[in-house]
Design a protein around this motif. Structure first.
Motif, PDB file in Angstrom:
ATOM      1  N   ALA A   1      76.349  70.721  45.566  1.00 40.83           N
ATOM      2  CA  ALA A   1      76.450  69.383  46.142  1.00 40.83           C
ATOM      3  C   ALA A   1      75.599  68.345  45.412  1.00 40.83           C
ATOM      4  O   ALA A   1      75.824  67.144  45.559  1.00 40.83           O
ATOM      5  N   LYS A   2      74.636  68.801  44.620  1.00 43.10           N
ATOM      6  CA  LYS A   2      73.711  67.862  43.978  1.00 43.10           C
ATOM      7  C   LYS A   2      74.399  67.077  42.870  1.00 43.10           C
ATOM      8  O   LYS A   2      75.162  67.625  42.072  1.00 43.10           O
ATOM      9  N   GLU A   3      74.108  65.784  42.803  1.00 43.78           N
ATOM     10  CA  GLU A   3      74.637  64.936  41.745  1.00 43.78           C
ATOM     11  C   GLU A   3      73.807  65.105  40.478  1.00 43.78           C
ATOM     12  O   GLU A   3      72.581  65.113  40.522  1.00 43.78           O
ATOM     13  N   ARG A   4      74.480  65.212  39.348  1.00 45.58           N
ATOM     14  CA  ARG A   4      73.773  65.367  38.087  1.00 45.58           C
ATOM     15  C   ARG A   4      73.042  64.071  37.757  1.00 45.58           C
ATOM     16  O   ARG A   4      73.575  62.974  37.922  1.00 45.58           O
ATOM     17  N   GLY A   5      71.816  64.199  37.257  1.00 44.44           N
ATOM     18  CA  GLY A   5      71.012  63.042  36.907  1.00 44.44           C
ATOM     19  C   GLY A   5      70.050  62.613  37.993  1.00 44.44           C
ATOM     20  O   GLY A   5      69.205  61.750  37.772  1.00 44.44           O
ATOM     21  N   GLN A   6      70.151  63.212  39.182  1.00 44.01           N
ATOM     22  CA  GLN A   6      69.246  62.878  40.286  1.00 44.01           C
ATOM     23  C   GLN A   6      67.851  63.409  39.988  1.00 44.01           C
ATOM     24  O   GLN A   6      67.658  64.588  39.761  1.00 44.01           O
ATOM     25  N   ARG A   7      66.868  62.521  39.960  1.00 44.19           N
ATOM     26  CA  ARG A   7      65.508  62.878  39.592  1.00 44.19           C
ATOM     27  C   ARG A   7      64.917  63.890  40.576  1.00 44.19           C
ATOM     28  O   ARG A   7      65.034  63.738  41.788  1.00 44.19           O
ATOM     29  N   ALA A   8      64.293  64.924  40.028  1.00 42.32           N
ATOM     30  CA  ALA A   8      63.633  65.944  40.847  1.00 42.32           C
ATOM     31  C   ALA A   8      62.159  65.588  40.967  1.00 42.32           C
ATOM     32  O   ALA A   8      61.384  65.797  40.039  1.00 42.32           O
ATOM     33  N   LEU A   9      61.764  65.032  42.097  1.00 40.05           N
ATOM     34  CA  LEU A   9      60.385  64.618  42.304  1.00 40.05           C
ATOM     35  C   LEU A   9      59.551  65.771  42.828  1.00 40.05           C
ATOM     36  O   LEU A   9      60.058  66.721  43.431  1.00 40.05           O
ATOM     37  N   TRP A  10      58.248  65.640  42.620  1.00 38.15           N
ATOM     38  CA  TRP A  10      57.315  66.669  43.055  1.00 38.15           C
ATOM     39  C   TRP A  10      56.964  66.469  44.520  1.00 38.15           C
ATOM     40  O   TRP A  10      56.764  65.341  44.988  1.00 38.15           O
ATOM     41  N   VAL A  11      56.881  67.555  45.257  1.00 34.16           N
ATOM     42  CA  VAL A  11      56.477  67.494  46.659  1.00 34.16           C
ATOM     43  C   VAL A  11      55.307  68.446  46.867  1.00 34.16           C
ATOM     44  O   VAL A  11      55.125  69.398  46.128  1.00 34.16           O
ATOM     45  N   THR A  12      54.508  68.171  47.887  1.00 38.00           N
ATOM     46  CA  THR A  12      53.388  69.052  48.216  1.00 38.00           C
ATOM     47  C   THR A  12      53.916  70.342  48.814  1.00 38.00           C
ATOM     48  O   THR A  12      54.782  70.334  49.687  1.00 38.00           O
ATOM     49  N   VAL A  13      53.401  71.466  48.359  1.00 35.29           N
ATOM     50  CA  VAL A  13      53.892  72.767  48.794  1.00 35.29           C
ATOM     51  C   VAL A  13      52.841  73.494  49.619  1.00 35.29           C
ATOM     52  O   VAL A  13      51.673  73.146  49.623  1.00 35.29           O
TER      53      VAL A  13
END
Length: 448
Positions: A429-441
């Motif tokens: 479902a993910k669109e190509r080019g969508q930035r993968a941001l960092w999240v707190t884990v």
């Protein structure tokens, strides 16, 4: 365990005109359910033996020849090549000072540290700036907003002074000998583009933490050894990996739209012809989730990232030049199929038990096959923990975690099945080019 052939052979002795549609559907359903159950059972059984065999051969071919302890690090001939240690950080105020202090203890003669603050909203930047004033080895790069780990790594790589890069997370503790162990691979072979290290679990205060100690030996470490012996690695460890900068440049560095930048860069490098090595002596102590919620989120990200890589490079993998990646690609596809079929089997078992007993499906846990699978699982853990024992000898070893592994199938198989199914759908479902941001884990409940 019944088979499809037996049902169909019985069916052939019955006159066609006497076979009702319901009977035919029942036979086909039983045959399909038996076939699916056979695959669900035999796939992990076969792969466990493949991984154990590969890991043992790897140990005999390389690992046992490298000294009795990790302290027997290779001697670097002067002048030693420079190394830039990249530390991307996002909201690491609780851990970053300890991480930098450990890095400064590296037993390597020529290195710099680049800490890349990726738009942290806590005190990470001020802590880094204070440390940089005291230590000349440390430089700080500040990104005004959260750009994602891939972008932070690329910024660090472009601003680094040296050809060889060592990348660790902002909450990891790198063993003093690690850089020396990894750099030797680049010096021995110019085709080596990356070296993955050996992550060790710090958080061991709960059942999940203890199980992960065994998992990183019996699953992560065992598979990496086997894959290295067979020719190609699925991924470097994102928490500890070294790279040749020219190799990164040849593939365009890390992709900023992939959820797991470590899996992506591993495939990009290997599809380009670069080799990836596994250095078991390059230890890095990491924090891991110790709650079910944290474990689900982490494994969901891993599963989605792996699926994104399979989808993106499905055309590239068909080239003859990529033939050494075919076994890795096939194994990934089979593992995804196994997860979906596992859901089918569990659903069929529930229907059979509580909803519609007429449609019989094979027993969820067969008698002797279930015992065989259990014994194989225990053997896999025994082999891996025996190989891995010397890396934790100074803190009591890993054999004491063996009896905790009885919980692994219940806790992790179900979790991995769920995250694989959901992660693959998210990747689709993910669109190509969508930035993968960092999240707190989730970083665990303790650091024991």
């Amino acid at each position: 365990m019944s088979t499809v052939s037996g049902n169909l052979s019985d069916l052939l002795h019955v006159p066609r005109q006497l076979i009702s549609t319901n009977e035919l559907l029942t036979v086909l359903w039983r045959g399909l359910s038996d076939l699916v159950c056979d695959y669900v059972f035999y796939y992990p059984l076969v792969m466990a033996h493949v991984w154990m065999l590969g890991a043992i051969l790897y140990y005999l071919a390389w690992e046992r020849k490298e000294g009795d302890t990790v302290d027997d690090m290779p001697v670097m001939r002067a002048p030693a090549p420079g190394v830039s240690i990249l530390v991307p950080c996002y909201n690491e105020a609780d851990n970053i000072q300890e991480t930098i202090e450990f890095l400064l203890q590296q037993r390597y003669p020529n290195f710099e540290i680049l800490a890349i603050n990726d738009g942290s909203r806590d005190e990470t930047l001020s802590i880094l700036n204070d440390l940089a004033k005291k230590r000349k080895e440390l430089r700080v790069v500040n990104l005004a907003s959260n750009q994602g780990k891939a972008m932070a790594l690329q910024a660090g790589a472009l601003l680094s002074r040296h050809e060889f890069l060592v990348c660790i997370d902002g909450d990891a503790l790198l063993a003093p000998e690690a850089v020396s162990w990894m750099v030797r691979h680049f010096l021995k072979n110019p085709r080596v583009g990356a070296v993955t290290g050996n992550p060790r679990i710090r958080t061991r205060s709960t059942l999940l933490g203890k199980i992960q100690v065994g998992e990183f030996s019996a699953i992560v470490g065992l598979i990496k050894r086997a894959q290295r012996f067979y020719g190609r690695l699925f991924t470097v460890s994102g928490v500890i990996a070294a790279f040749r900068k020219s190799a990164l440049h040849s593939v365009g560095y890390w992709s900023n739209d992939m959820v797991t930048e470590d899996i992506d860069i591993s495939w990009k490098l290997q599809l380009k012809g670069w080799d990836i090595r596994f250095e078991t002596n390059a230890l890095c102590w990491v924090l891991m989730p110790e709650t079910l919620r944290g474990l689900w989120k982490q494994r969901l990200r891993w599963s989605q990232g792996g699926a994104e890589v399979l989808l993106r490079y499905s055309r590239d993998i068909l080239r003859w030049s990529a033939r050494r990646m075919w076994p890795i690609y096939l194994e990934c596809l089979l593992s995804i199929l196994w997860s979906y079929l596992m859901v089918f089997v569990l659903s069929g078992w529930i229907v059979n038990q509580f909803v519609h007993p007429h449609y019989n499906i094979a027993e969820l846990i067969p008698d002797w096959p279930g015992m065989l699978l259990s014994m194989t699982c225990l053997a896999q853990f025994a082999v891996s923990l025996a190989i891995d024992s010397r890396y934790e000898a100074r803190i009591g070893g890993v054999s004491r975690y063996y009896y905790w592994m009885i919980w692994y199938p219940l806790v992790y198989w179900l979790n991995n099945v769920g995250t694989t199914v959901v992660g693959f759908m998210r990747a689709l479902a993910k669109e190509r080019g969508q930035r993968a941001l960092w999240v707190t884990v989730d970083r665990g409940l303790g650091k024991k």
